[in-house]
Scaffold this motif. Sequence first.
Motif, PDB file in Angstrom:
ATOM      1  N   SER A   6       0.839  -1.194   0.000  1.00  0.00           N
ATOM      2  CA  SER A   6       0.000   0.000   0.000  1.00  0.00           C
ATOM      3  C   SER A   6       0.877   1.248   0.000  1.00  0.00           C
ATOM      4  CB  SER A   6      -0.902   0.024   1.240  1.00  0.00           C
ATOM      5  OG  SER A   6      -1.770  -1.088   1.256  1.00  0.00           O
ATOM      6  N   VAL A  11      -2.972   6.363   1.294  1.00  0.00           N
ATOM      7  CA  VAL A  11      -4.026   5.691   2.059  1.00  0.00           C
ATOM      8  C   VAL A  11      -4.424   6.548   3.249  1.00  0.00           C
ATOM      9  CG1 VAL A  11      -4.591   3.692   3.493  1.00  0.00           C
ATOM     10  CG2 VAL A  11      -3.401   3.370   1.326  1.00  0.00           C
ATOM     11  N   LYS A  74     -10.914  -3.229   3.566  1.00  0.00           N
ATOM     12  CA  LYS A  74     -11.247  -2.502   2.339  1.00  0.00           C
ATOM     13  C   LYS A  74     -12.718  -2.651   1.931  1.00  0.00           C
ATOM     14  CE  LYS A  74      -9.253  -1.784  -2.284  1.00  0.00           C
ATOM     15  NZ  LYS A  74      -8.102  -2.169  -3.138  1.00  0.00           N
ATOM     16  N   PHE A 180      -8.930   4.453  -1.429  1.00  0.00           N
ATOM     17  CA  PHE A 180      -8.866   3.099  -0.875  1.00  0.00           C
ATOM     18  C   PHE A 180      -8.816   2.047  -1.978  1.00  0.00           C
ATOM     19  CE2 PHE A 180     -11.062   5.117   2.902  1.00  0.00           C
ATOM     20  CZ  PHE A 180      -9.955   5.013   3.732  1.00  0.00           C
ATOM     21  N   LEU A 184      -4.930   1.094  -1.373  1.00  0.00           N
ATOM     22  CA  LEU A 184      -4.910   0.167  -0.239  1.00  0.00           C
ATOM     23  C   LEU A 184      -4.828  -1.257  -0.745  1.00  0.00           C
ATOM     24  CD1 LEU A 184      -5.080  -0.409   2.789  1.00  0.00           C
ATOM     25  CD2 LEU A 184      -7.583  -0.349   2.597  1.00  0.00           C
TER      26      LEU A 184
END
Length: 492
Positions: A6, A11, A74, A180, A184
């Motif tokens: 990530s 993030v 997530k 995200f 992520l």
Amino acid sequence: MSAKGSNRALVIAAVMASMAMIAIEATIVATAMPQIAAELGDINLYSWTFSSFLLAQTATTIIFGRLADIYGRKPVLLVGIAIFLVGTIFAGFAQSMHMLIAFRLLQGLGAGAIQPVAMTVVADLYPLHERGKVQGYLASVWAVSAVVGPLAGSIIVDAVSWSWVFWVNIPVGILAAAGFIVFLREDFQSRDEKVDVMGAVLFSIAVGALMIGLTNIEQASATYIITAGAVFLAALGLFIWQEIRTTHPMLSLDLWLRRPIASSNMVTFIAGMAMMGLTTFLPIYIQTVLNRSALVAGLALSAMLLGWPAAATFAARSFHKIGIRPLMITGSVFVPLGCSLFLSLTPASSPLVAAAGSLIVGVGMGLTSISALMLIQASAGRTERGSATASNIFSRNLGSTLGASLFGAVLNYGLLHSTGGSSVTAGQLQDLLNRSTEIASAVAPIRAALQDSLHLTFGAMVLIACLTVVAGVFVPSLRPAPEGGASVEPGQ
């Protein structure tokens, strides 16, 4: 579970955006609600536009935290943002207070997923010793929103339709979701675990009944309160029975009863009660007893929002040197210390005294909130971290609700039993706040009664706040662990 791969900075930007949606929602809507209520009517439902949001958020926080532990952060975050944005879009199109309350409830459901899971993502990305700067960023989001929200709300209702107090959050939510989705990365395998649907339903009913009872305890009939209490007790009993018998409970009693988590949540719960007394009743004192403007009252209260992020940042960056337990206990001392300054207020006092008390309480809240969160997250494994983080948010929300009801009852008792022997009515209080009553002979008795009643309320706040110190004593110590982590000392 791992978040390797990530882009941590981006993030965290998405986390801040998602948290900003919830933070600014409260202040911007509160500013615009008088005009919204005037247009939609049903002013008697005014408080439910706020209560519905808090009820839904509190009732589902634990559930979404658990789902994040089972299915990953997530997907739960994205579902939460989607629910929040749907509620936000339709809230702007509401044609009645009933519709607005329903869509605010939908927003609360989304917030119940966003807040705990976003904070859990931070814990997944950063080891404990690196979270200081990030926690400071998150604390600043709430402080900035507290300042920007009222200003933006007043500008929007004056310049364009009130619908935009909701719709301004849409691009923020879309950007957060995109962040995200793109940045992520979760190395997460969904657990082969049956979701405890019955437990989730019973928990929601129990919390919903409790929140409804507490929110309406001052206006509702005895039958209404007894019914809400009976539903709460029945649902709670069935929920406990369900959690004991099921293989994969929605709420792990073992997790909640661990000393670090139980003691930290107790500190958070009590501090949340005291904070709600401050935010609810200090502005009334400044506007009525001190006879100052709403702006002065807002500035005095905003001092808390200066102390909170500053202390939170300090705690997050220095806990590895000072220790979480000393920080927690220090914070728990600051809360009653700040509240005690309100007892020294008189009609001749300067608003600066009230601001100083707010600042000190804010420092206490900043130290305790971040210390509690870090201790709780350090005491839970990755597969439990979502549930553990959610338990802390749930404790604060429940404490705030109980605090509003308790201190409201104390104030009402004081107004009905004022020193002069004549009670103060809600209409008289409203006239005083609106500056509709200007004759000195008429105002003086009301102000005297409010002085006595609010001092009684502040005294109750101090007593409750002192319990944070008692709860803080039971918080265990944390010692450094290999690779920059931390663990609770053996036997704690």
